[in-house]
Design a protein around this motif. Structure first.
Motif, PDB file in Angstrom:
ATOM      1  N   SER A 191       0.928  -1.220   0.235  1.00 55.67           N
ATOM      2  CA  SER A 191       0.022  -0.111   0.025  1.00 55.67           C
ATOM      3  C   SER A 191       1.031   1.176   0.157  1.00 55.67           C
ATOM      4  N   ASP A 192       0.364   2.328  -0.703  1.00 55.25           N
ATOM      5  CA  ASP A 192       1.221   3.617  -0.690  1.00 55.25           C
ATOM      6  C   ASP A 192       0.746   4.674   0.416  1.00 55.25           C
ATOM      7  N   SER A 193      -0.464   4.120   1.173  1.00 56.62           N
ATOM      8  CA  SER A 193      -1.138   4.927   2.064  1.00 56.62           C
ATOM      9  C   SER A 193      -0.180   5.777   3.245  1.00 56.62           C
ATOM     10  N   ARG A 194      -0.365   6.806   3.489  1.00 56.61           N
ATOM     11  CA  ARG A 194      -0.005   7.709   4.506  1.00 56.61           C
ATOM     12  C   ARG A 194      -0.878   8.513   5.297  1.00 56.61           C
ATOM     13  N   VAL A 195      -2.462   7.959   5.125  1.00 58.07           N
ATOM     14  CA  VAL A 195      -3.540   8.734   5.752  1.00 58.07           C
ATOM     15  C   VAL A 195      -4.413   7.918   6.101  1.00 58.07           C
ATOM     16  N   ALA A 196      -4.581   6.673   5.743  1.00 57.09           N
ATOM     17  CA  ALA A 196      -5.648   5.637   6.054  1.00 57.09           C
ATOM     18  C   ALA A 196      -5.480   5.473   7.740  1.00 57.09           C
ATOM     19  N   SER A 202      -9.741  -3.486  11.746  1.00 57.60           N
ATOM     20  CA  SER A 202      -9.555  -3.334  10.399  1.00 57.60           C
ATOM     21  C   SER A 202      -8.898  -4.483   9.519  1.00 57.60           C
ATOM     22  N   THR A 203      -9.272  -4.641   8.167  1.00 54.38           N
ATOM     23  CA  THR A 203      -8.605  -5.495   7.500  1.00 54.38           C
ATOM     24  C   THR A 203      -8.657  -5.148   6.229  1.00 54.38           C
ATOM     25  N   SER A 204      -7.405  -4.876   5.538  1.00 54.57           N
ATOM     26  CA  SER A 204      -6.955  -4.261   4.278  1.00 54.57           C
ATOM     27  C   SER A 204      -5.393  -4.329   3.943  1.00 54.57           C
ATOM     28  N   TRP A 205      -5.106  -4.090   2.676  1.00 55.22           N
ATOM     29  CA  TRP A 205      -3.643  -4.039   2.242  1.00 55.22           C
ATOM     30  C   TRP A 205      -2.951  -3.001   3.170  1.00 55.22           C
ATOM     31  N   ASP A 206      -3.767  -1.921   3.601  1.00 50.84           N
ATOM     32  CA  ASP A 206      -2.922  -1.038   4.510  1.00 50.84           C
ATOM     33  C   ASP A 206      -2.610  -1.632   5.845  1.00 50.84           C
ATOM     34  N   VAL A 207      -3.359  -2.634   6.280  1.00 52.14           N
ATOM     35  CA  VAL A 207      -2.711  -3.200   7.443  1.00 52.14           C
ATOM     36  C   VAL A 207      -1.716  -3.953   7.136  1.00 52.14           C
ATOM     37  N   VAL A 208      -1.592  -4.777   6.180  1.00 51.87           N
ATOM     38  CA  VAL A 208      -0.579  -5.422   5.650  1.00 51.87           C
ATOM     39  C   VAL A 208       0.845  -4.514   5.628  1.00 51.87           C
ATOM     40  N   GLU A 209       0.628  -3.468   4.988  1.00 48.32           N
ATOM     41  CA  GLU A 209       1.594  -2.659   4.893  1.00 48.32           C
ATOM     42  C   GLU A 209       2.278  -1.993   6.292  1.00 48.32           C
ATOM     43  N   ALA A 210       1.239  -1.696   6.914  1.00 50.09           N
ATOM     44  CA  ALA A 210       1.557  -1.159   8.601  1.00 50.09           C
ATOM     45  C   ALA A 210       2.307  -2.295   9.344  1.00 50.09           C
ATOM     46  N   GLN A 211       1.714  -3.384   9.070  1.00 48.91           N
ATOM     47  CA  GLN A 211       2.390  -4.863   9.889  1.00 48.91           C
ATOM     48  C   GLN A 211       3.848  -5.077   9.424  1.00 48.91           C
ATOM     49  N   CYS A 212       4.252  -4.786   7.949  1.00 46.61           N
ATOM     50  CA  CYS A 212       5.407  -4.840   7.728  1.00 46.61           C
ATOM     51  C   CYS A 212       6.419  -3.907   8.002  1.00 46.61           C
ATOM     52  N   LEU A 213       6.015  -2.501   8.111  1.00 50.66           N
ATOM     53  CA  LEU A 213       6.685  -1.566   8.511  1.00 50.66           C
ATOM     54  C   LEU A 213       6.990  -1.646  10.036  1.00 50.66           C
ATOM     55  N   LEU A 214       6.114  -1.973  10.840  1.00 52.34           N
ATOM     56  CA  LEU A 214       6.032  -2.250  12.419  1.00 52.34           C
ATOM     57  C   LEU A 214       7.123  -3.249  12.597  1.00 52.34           C
ATOM     58  N   ARG A 215       7.215  -4.401  11.876  1.00 56.11           N
ATOM     59  CA  ARG A 215       8.300  -5.451  12.052  1.00 56.11           C
ATOM     60  C   ARG A 215       9.549  -4.772  11.442  1.00 56.11           C
ATOM     61  N   HIS A 216       9.655  -4.142  10.514  1.00 50.46           N
ATOM     62  CA  HIS A 216      10.997  -3.403   9.961  1.00 50.46           C
ATOM     63  C   HIS A 216      11.629  -2.638  11.129  1.00 50.46           C
ATOM     64  N   GLY A 249      -2.854   3.311  20.028  1.00 50.73           N
ATOM     65  CA  GLY A 249      -3.038   2.142  19.344  1.00 50.73           C
ATOM     66  C   GLY A 249      -3.699   2.069  17.814  1.00 50.73           C
ATOM     67  N   LYS A 250      -3.733   3.282  17.452  1.00 48.77           N
ATOM     68  CA  LYS A 250      -4.308   3.422  15.946  1.00 48.77           C
ATOM     69  C   LYS A 250      -3.234   3.770  14.942  1.00 48.77           C
ATOM     70  N   VAL A 251      -3.221   3.680  13.700  1.00 49.14           N
ATOM     71  CA  VAL A 251      -2.405   4.056  12.840  1.00 49.14           C
ATOM     72  C   VAL A 251      -3.047   5.158  11.952  1.00 49.14           C
ATOM     73  N   GLY A 252      -2.687   6.335  12.119  1.00 55.16           N
ATOM     74  CA  GLY A 252      -3.330   7.511  11.628  1.00 55.16           C
ATOM     75  C   GLY A 252      -2.046   8.096  10.710  1.00 55.16           C
ATOM     76  N   PRO A 253      -2.462   9.635  10.198  1.00 49.70           N
ATOM     77  CA  PRO A 253      -1.208  10.138   9.399  1.00 49.70           C
ATOM     78  C   PRO A 253      -0.171  10.150  10.149  1.00 49.70           C
ATOM     79  N   HIS A 254      -0.083  10.670  11.498  1.00 52.88           N
ATOM     80  CA  HIS A 254       1.171  10.870  12.362  1.00 52.88           C
ATOM     81  C   HIS A 254       1.978   9.652  12.238  1.00 52.88           C
ATOM     82  N   THR A 255       1.453   8.559  12.887  1.00 54.11           N
ATOM     83  CA  THR A 255       2.126   7.317  12.919  1.00 54.11           C
ATOM     84  C   THR A 255       2.588   6.689  11.623  1.00 54.11           C
ATOM     85  N   TRP A 256       1.755   6.948  10.478  1.00 55.88           N
ATOM     86  CA  TRP A 256       2.216   6.388   9.224  1.00 55.88           C
ATOM     87  C   TRP A 256       3.358   7.080   8.795  1.00 55.88           C
TER      88      TRP A 256
END
Length: 261
Positions: A191-196, A202-216, A249-256
């Motif tokens: 996902s290219d999201s920076r605002v979702a 939540s279930t989406s590709w945005d969640v997959v992206e966030a999970q990958c970045l958290l792991r990184h 515990g939420k992923v918003g623009p600042h956390t992204w």
């Protein structure tokens, strides 16, 4: 969050999506099946069948669950209509899975004879497959969430990288995390999201992206499966605390923004 039973293997993908989304809404509401029975026209045993995928829930039950979960019922009802066309009915009487007591309790206005959809009169012309891809995309790509202001809303979906397709949750499936830096920002390719706005349920590709970045960044979200569950929420909280962000515990623009750096 309860430990859900595995869904019947006979369920069509569209029916499976309906049940998964209903389970997420039930978890979000914090209500037990007993509480659902007390607040709706359907019994505890009927809710158990609906949420275990052994009976197709009536449209009214779906709408009431959306209301109790603080979600817009429209998207869930779209998914219900798609699931209804292919549901593998296990009720020997061909009913809606509720007991006779449920049908006695339910208002007469809940009876809905099967009919050709008036909401999608163009379905026959363009083909069932194309309609399914379009509508399931509308439903699962924008999960029910609450914004930072607390009002219930549906998040906007971000542009997906080419080739990822429509997100569809599959139990047990996980995704690779090939995190790289592009134009100064970290990306995992999902996902290219920076605002979702993402949060529990939540279930989406945005969640997959966030999970990958958290792991990184060294904060394990559990399996990278596109489901924003308890492990992912705790990982987000630890990340936010480490970066000096508001710990919600939420992923918003600042956390992204912090995840992408």
């Amino acid at each position: 969050m309860p430990r859900w039973k595995e869904l019947p293997g006979s369920l069509d993908d569209r029916a499976r999506q309906l049940v998964v989304q209903m389970r997420l809404l039930k978890d979000r509401s914090g209500l037990s099946t007993t509480s659902l029975a007390a607040k709706t026209a359907y019994s505890r045993s009927s809710w158990a069948r609906y949420l275990n995928g052994t009976a197709l829930p009536p449209r009214r039950a779906v709408a009431e669950l959306a209301r109790l979960g603080g979600a817009d019922a429209t998207r869930l009802l779209v998914l219900h209509e798609l699931a209804e066309a292919t549901w593998a009915r296990t009720d020997p009487d061909g009913g809606d899975g509720g007991s006779s007591a449920d049908r006695d309790r339910a208002p007469a206005s809940t009876a809905e004879p099967r009919r050709t959809s008036r909401r999608f009169p163009w379905a026959g012309a363009v083909g069932a497959t194309a309609v399914t891809v379009l509508l399931v995309g509308l439903v699962v790509a924008a999960p029910w969430e609450e914004g930072h202001g607390g009002a219930s809303r549906t998040s906007r979906t971000s542009v997906r990288p080419t080739g990822t397709g429509v997100y569809s949750y599959q139990p047990g499936r996980t995704y690779d995390c090939a995190v790289r830096r592009e134009r100064g920002l970290l990306r995992a390719g999902h996902s290219d999201s920076r605002v979702a706005v993402l949060q529990s349920g939540s279930t989406s590709w945005d969640v997959v992206e966030a999970q990958c970045l958290l792991r990184h960044h060294g904060f394990s979200p559990g399996p990278v499966d596109g489901i924003f569950g308890e492990l992912t929420e705790r990982a987000v909280q630890r990340f936010q605390e480490k970066r000096g962000l508001v710990v919600d515990g939420k992923v918003g623009p600042h956390t992204w923004g912090a995840l992408r750096r």
